[in-house]
Design a protein around this motif. Sequence first.
Motif, short mmCIF file in Angstrom:
data_model
loop_
_atom_site.label_atom_id
_atom_site.label_comp_id
_atom_site.label_asym_id
_atom_site.label_seq_id
_atom_site.Cartn_x
_atom_site.Cartn_y
_atom_site.Cartn_z
N ALA B 52 0.82 -1.21 0.00
CA ALA B 52 0.00 0.00 0.00
C ALA B 52 0.85 1.25 0.00
CB ALA B 52 -0.91 0.01 1.22
N ARG B 53 0.38 2.24 -0.71
CA ARG B 53 0.96 3.57 -0.59
C ARG B 53 0.24 4.30 0.53
NH1 ARG B 53 0.40 5.73 -6.61
NH2 ARG B 53 0.40 7.69 -5.44
N VAL B 54 0.98 4.99 1.36
CA VAL B 54 0.38 5.69 2.50
C VAL B 54 0.38 7.18 2.21
CG1 VAL B 54 0.47 6.08 4.98
CG2 VAL B 54 1.27 3.90 4.02
N LEU B 55 -0.82 7.75 2.26
CA LEU B 55 -1.00 9.17 1.96
C LEU B 55 -1.47 9.89 3.22
CD1 LEU B 55 -1.08 11.12 -0.55
CD2 LEU B 55 -3.50 10.56 -0.72
N GLY B 56 -0.69 10.85 3.68
CA GLY B 56 -1.08 11.63 4.86
C GLY B 56 -1.81 12.89 4.43
N ILE B 57 -2.87 13.23 5.14
CA ILE B 57 -3.64 14.44 4.83
C ILE B 57 -3.79 15.24 6.10
CG2 ILE B 57 -5.84 15.34 3.97
CD1 ILE B 57 -6.23 12.80 2.44
N THR B 58 -3.30 16.46 6.08
CA THR B 58 -3.36 17.24 7.30
C THR B 58 -3.63 18.72 6.98
OG1 THR B 58 -2.27 17.60 9.42
CG2 THR B 58 -0.88 17.73 7.48
N GLY B 59 -3.89 19.47 8.00
CA GLY B 59 -4.20 20.89 7.85
C GLY B 59 -5.00 21.34 9.07
N THR B 74 -13.21 9.22 -3.82
CA THR B 74 -13.98 9.09 -5.06
C THR B 74 -13.05 9.09 -6.28
OG1 THR B 74 -15.81 10.26 -4.00
CG2 THR B 74 -15.88 10.09 -6.41
N ALA B 75 -12.13 10.05 -6.28
CA ALA B 75 -11.21 10.18 -7.43
C ALA B 75 -10.30 8.97 -7.54
CB ALA B 75 -10.40 11.47 -7.29
N MET B 76 -9.83 8.45 -6.43
CA MET B 76 -8.93 7.30 -6.45
C MET B 76 -9.68 6.03 -6.85
SD MET B 76 -5.71 8.00 -5.75
CE MET B 76 -4.69 9.32 -5.06
N ARG B 77 -10.92 5.93 -6.37
CA ARG B 77 -11.76 4.79 -6.76
C ARG B 77 -12.00 4.79 -8.26
NH1 ARG B 77 -12.02 0.64 -5.55
NH2 ARG B 77 -14.22 0.15 -5.77
N ALA B 78 -12.14 5.99 -8.84
CA ALA B 78 -12.37 6.10 -10.29
C ALA B 78 -11.18 5.56 -11.08
CB ALA B 78 -12.64 7.57 -10.66
N THR B 79 -10.01 5.52 -10.45
CA THR B 79 -8.84 4.95 -11.14
C THR B 79 -8.69 3.47 -10.78
OG1 THR B 79 -7.26 5.44 -9.35
CG2 THR B 79 -7.65 7.18 -10.98
N GLY B 80 -9.69 2.94 -10.09
CA GLY B 80 -9.72 1.50 -9.82
C GLY B 80 -8.97 1.05 -8.59
N ARG B 81 -8.45 2.01 -7.82
CA ARG B 81 -7.67 1.61 -6.66
C ARG B 81 -8.54 1.29 -5.45
NH1 ARG B 81 -2.70 5.90 -7.67
NH2 ARG B 81 -4.24 7.03 -8.88
N ARG B 82 -8.13 0.31 -4.68
CA ARG B 82 -8.79 0.03 -3.40
C ARG B 82 -8.21 0.98 -2.35
NH1 ARG B 82 -9.07 -5.89 -1.46
NH2 ARG B 82 -10.66 -4.90 -0.17
N ALA B 142 -2.32 -5.10 4.42
CA ALA B 142 -2.46 -6.55 4.27
C ALA B 142 -3.82 -6.92 3.69
CB ALA B 142 -2.25 -7.23 5.62
N ALA B 143 -4.84 -6.10 3.97
CA ALA B 143 -6.18 -6.39 3.47
C ALA B 143 -6.33 -6.03 1.99
CB ALA B 143 -7.22 -5.64 4.31
N GLY B 144 -5.25 -5.57 1.37
CA GLY B 144 -5.26 -5.36 -0.07
C GLY B 144 -5.55 -3.94 -0.52
N CYS B 145 -5.52 -2.98 0.41
CA CYS B 145 -5.71 -1.60 -0.03
C CYS B 145 -4.50 -1.16 -0.84
CB CYS B 145 -5.87 -0.67 1.18
SG CYS B 145 -7.43 -0.91 2.04
N ASP B 146 -4.74 -0.53 -1.97
CA ASP B 146 -3.65 0.01 -2.76
C ASP B 146 -3.15 1.33 -2.18
OD1 ASP B 146 -3.80 -1.94 -4.99
OD2 ASP B 146 -5.81 -1.08 -5.18
N LEU B 147 -4.09 1.97 -1.48
CA LEU B 147 -3.79 3.30 -0.95
C LEU B 147 -4.42 3.40 0.44
CD1 LEU B 147 -2.66 6.07 -2.18
CD2 LEU B 147 -5.06 6.72 -2.27
N VAL B 148 -3.65 3.86 1.41
CA VAL B 148 -4.20 4.13 2.73
C VAL B 148 -4.08 5.62 2.99
CG1 VAL B 148 -4.06 3.67 5.20
CG2 VAL B 148 -3.59 1.83 3.57
#
Lengths: 319, 319
Positions: B52-59, B74-82, B142-148
């Motif tokens: 998985a790629r880990v993306l942090g979002i803060t502000g 929504t945008a990431m799902r549109a590219t087929g990623r879990r 481990a559960a198969g997310c492409d992106l967390v």
Amino acid sequence: VADRARTDVAALVRRGRDGDARAVARLISLVEDASPALREVSERLVEHTGNARVLGITGAPGVGKSTSTSALVTAMRATGRRVGVLAVDPSSPFSGGALLGDRVRMQDHAVDKGVYIRSMASRGHLGGLSWATPQAVRVLDAAGCDLVLVETVGVGQSEVDVAGLADTTLVLLAPGMGDGIQAAKAGILEIGDVYVVNKADRDGATQLARDLRGMLALAQRADGAWRPPIVKTVAVKGDGLDALVEAIDRHHDWAEESGELAGRRLRRARDEIEAIALTALRARFVDLHGHADLDRLAAEVIAGDTDPYAAADRVVATL
Amino acid sequence: VADRARTDVAALVRRGRDGDARAVARLISLVEDASPALREVSERLVEHTGNARVLGITGAPGVGKSTSTSALVTAMRATGRRVGVLAVDPSSPFSGGALLGDRVRMQDHAVDKGVYIRSMASRGHLGGLSWATPQAVRVLDAAGCDLVLVETVGVGQSEVDVAGLADTTLVLLAPGMGDGIQAAKAGILEIGDVYVVNKADRDGATQLARDLRGMLALAQRADGAWRPPIVKTVAVKGDGLDALVEAIDRHHDWAEESGELAGRRLRRARDEIEAIALTALRARFVDLHGHADLDRLAAEVIAGDTDPYAAADRVVATL
């Protein structure tokens, strides 16, 4: 190092206690720079400490903390108290130094011998207090300050840190900085002993105070527990400062009588000892293992050959 | 405890990997509650992680993090990623639970099997990430997310924590939330890989982006270093999300090619091992000494009979 080894700590402490501002500045620098003399400074200060009251001041950027700190210094000086200020800034991202901008107002007090002001960078602790802050408080305490104000510009961790450090914690809010729910998110509702609605002459101040009162009322508090008052101020004009000083003193009296103050100071000393001990342990296992060994374990975790708990066991086992 | 001892971790991991959301939820709970099964969970997950790629979002509060996270899902799902989402809230001061308010929008994704969303309280780490967050990321990995996506509502320490955890860190800003200097104070200028000016249809958005660009340009960056782009979005309408996804992917490609990604992951694994080892050491000396002994040392410090460094020496010496 040779120069530092020659530092006559005993003389500095003596001069600091005699009110020599340059000696106080030098002692704080020794503490802040983790100088080799740090341990001797700590050792020589301890018998002179324990008199100062520590006041934490925190709140989100823009609520007027520096102005309030400055106004509070003026009000406290009017009651004859000697005041020290530690303004803890997050490190500037580019220079590593403290941003000075809004410290300028503090220059009102530059010629007052009863006020000692120091900006500290919070190096390596972005948004949190520097590990050196408790020792810097000790320096000001030993130098005869009746009150040490620790102002943090951050939100988040620094608020928690400052509440851990202070006898009394002031949380500042201002209208137009976000609603009550935002306040709850930042976690400020559990750390304040006195709440200050600054910029109270602006629209929304009354509503903010009302919302805050409502949220504080939801907190489960034991009988005899302190109920944090809300004080409205216009720090830039000095309005409400007498009421604020009174609320602070009232909290102090309550904390002293209830045993809360003794409990906080015990917890603070315990945390400080624990933090120093953990730092020493950490240094010891970096000495033992070196970064290369930790990197090798980390690579095994990444490769899926071992999990972080098993890796940590191996680090601890060899200590 | 008896119930927990019976937990069949192997079966949970198997079911989690098969996309059983309840098994994933249970695994995260085991991790978050520091269940006795935690070590086994960690052990059984490790071979399935690292994808998985880990993306942090803060502000800061109010910039629209939850809306942006939702739009990004929504945008990431549109590219087929879990996609997995960990929304890390500071503990509610009163309930100890996470404040749910603005998570409601996340329900847009409630029926999408390719999305896993979890709110985590950041217990004991007000404004910071929960210590359990890295392990929860491992569960989703481990559960198969492409992106967390790890979304933190705080500012200050949590930003630094999330930057330490993430492959790519998004920093969100919005007009009217404070000027550039305030941004610098919060220390955000050193942690963002991609900056997002959200609510870009409001007054001041262009000015904010310009100020931000100016401040980022002041940073000393090495040749070949990543230059964080600034992306304007109106998350609530989905505007700018494609450009944001593209900027995120571009950063990921750069990080992979430059070796930055491998370096970050190594540092992250090392930090995790070190944190677990230090926690174990700390537990060990509380076992050895008990709080009573630490309290006695703390009382000596308060009385001026010993200083905190000497007290810490005594703690370490007996280990």
